[in-house]
Design an enzyme around this catalytic site. Structure first.
Site, PDB file in Angstrom:
ATOM      1  N   GLU A 178       0.834  -1.208   0.000  1.00  0.00           N
ATOM      2  CA  GLU A 178       0.000   0.000   0.000  1.00  0.00           C
ATOM      3  C   GLU A 178       0.868   1.258   0.000  1.00  0.00           C
ATOM      4  O   GLU A 178       0.559   2.238  -0.678  1.00  0.00           O
ATOM      5  CB  GLU A 178      -0.921   0.004   1.218  1.00  0.00           C
ATOM      6  CG  GLU A 178      -2.056  -1.008   1.105  1.00  0.00           C
ATOM      7  CD  GLU A 178      -2.869  -1.166   2.373  1.00  0.00           C
ATOM      8  OE1 GLU A 178      -3.934  -1.783   2.294  1.00  0.00           O
ATOM      9  OE2 GLU A 178      -2.447  -0.684   3.441  1.00  0.00           O
ATOM     10  N   LYS A 211     -13.794   5.778  11.331  1.00  0.00           N
ATOM     11  CA  LYS A 211     -12.331   5.805  11.220  1.00  0.00           C
ATOM     12  C   LYS A 211     -11.723   7.170  11.580  1.00  0.00           C
ATOM     13  O   LYS A 211     -10.503   7.282  11.697  1.00  0.00           O
ATOM     14  CB  LYS A 211     -11.904   5.437   9.784  1.00  0.00           C
ATOM     15  CG  LYS A 211     -12.440   4.093   9.278  1.00  0.00           C
ATOM     16  CD  LYS A 211     -11.799   2.941   9.999  1.00  0.00           C
ATOM     17  CE  LYS A 211     -12.235   1.579   9.508  1.00  0.00           C
ATOM     18  NZ  LYS A 211     -11.862   1.244   8.163  1.00  0.00           N
TER      19      LYS A 211
HETATM   20  C1  ABF Z   1      -6.496  -1.375   4.038  1.00  0.00           C
HETATM   21  O1  ABF Z   1      -7.569  -2.057   4.601  1.00  0.00           O
HETATM   22  C2  ABF Z   1      -5.646  -1.106   5.141  1.00  0.00           C
HETATM   23  O2  ABF Z   1      -4.585  -0.283   5.102  1.00  0.00           O
HETATM   24  C3  ABF Z   1      -6.512  -0.959   6.301  1.00  0.00           C
HETATM   25  O3  ABF Z   1      -5.821  -1.684   7.253  1.00  0.00           O
HETATM   26  C4  ABF Z   1      -7.732  -1.695   5.926  1.00  0.00           C
HETATM   27  C5  ABF Z   1      -9.031  -1.006   6.107  1.00  0.00           C
HETATM   28  O4  ABF Z   1      -9.967  -2.000   5.921  1.00  0.00           O
HETATM   29  P1  ABF Z   1     -11.500  -1.818   5.991  1.00  0.00           P
HETATM   30  O5  ABF Z   1     -11.874  -0.922   4.879  1.00  0.00           O
HETATM   31  O6  ABF Z   1     -11.983  -3.220   5.847  1.00  0.00           O
HETATM   32  O7  ABF Z   1     -11.806  -1.257   7.352  1.00  0.00           O
HETATM   33  O8  ABF Z   1      -6.906  -0.268   3.364  1.00  0.00           O
END
Ligand code: ABF
Length: 228
Positions: free
Chosen positions: A108, A126
């Site tokens: 990533e 988030k």
């Molecule tokens: C990726 O998926 C990661 O960097 C992060 O850990 C995760 C987020 O996942 P989700 O969208 O399932 O919460 O982008």
């Protein structure tokens, strides 16, 4: 608007897919929110959109290929026009990120670093005032000498936990490396911490993404909001 988490992810995935234009090279993120993006892009490809995807994980690659999205790599492209990826935490204000709970953080970050623009997709759960509030900082390390690397991470003030699967077997990334989840108290100075973690020999990358995101598309009860 539907308020359950899956519906929010689909909503933001659809909104982000609209940013992709014909002939772009697009970094495809990993995780459940990025999956919604990939699904929406698959729908747009069925309706005639043409673009190249560079995926951040094997599972995103498989999903994208299954939907008819053209996948290529860095052998054919120096730069990526736009990378769209999820996150585990997004700091309000700075847009610094914690990423990597999905286990794909090295790929990533390589994709983000090669991208002219990075857009983060997430639901509003988030958003945090301080990184490290809910999520540990994942760190991808060499499996050789991992015990030594973990001790050095602890010296930075982390509570480091090598990631294991349900059977207790050490997790292995797509690149064949280990992940250590490093719990810090809320992080006051993410750029300095990122630099300190990356300076440890044996560390390949750190899940702190500093000043990488141009904006975040965040889904909540009032729809998708763009945060710059
Ligand atoms: C990726 O998926 C990661 O960097 C992060 O850990 C995760 C987020 O996942 P989700 O969208 O399932 O919460 O982008």
């Amino acid at each position: 608007m539907p308020a359950d988490a899956e519906a929010l992810k689909r909503l933001v995935g659809e909104a982000a897919a609209e940013l992709v234009e014909n002939d772009m090279v697009v970094g495809l993120g990993t995780g459940s929110t990025a999956n919604c993006l990939i699904d929406s892009l698959g729908e747009r490809v069925r309706n005639g959109l043409r673009f190249i995807g560079i995926p951040t994980s094997k599972r995103s690659e498989e999903r994208a290929r299954a939907l008819g999205i053209t996948i290529e790599g860095f052998d054919r492209h120096d730069r990526i026009d736009l990378c769209i990826d999820g996150a585990d935490e997004i700091a309000r204000g700075s847009l610094h990120l914690v990423k990597g709970l999905g286990g794909a953080l090295l790929r990533e970050k390589i994709v983000a670093a090669a991208s002219d623009r990075m857009v983060v997709v997430a639901d509003e759960s988030k958003l945090v005032d301080h990184l490290g509030t809910h999520a540990p900082v994942p760190v991808e390390i060499s499996s050789f000498g991992w015990e030594s690397t973990v001790r050095q991470l602890a010296q930075l003030g982390a509570r480091p936990t090598p990631r294991r699967d349900r059977d207790g077997v050490l997790f292995v990334t797509d690149g064949g490396n280990m992940i250590v989840d490093c719990a810090f108290a809320p992080i006051e100075d993410p750029p300095t911490l990122e630099a300190s973690i990356r300076a440890i020999v044996g560390v390949f990358e750190c899940g702190l993404f500093i000043s990488r995101a141009e904006c975040a598309l965040v889904a909540g009860p009032d729809g998708v909001v763009r945060i710059d």
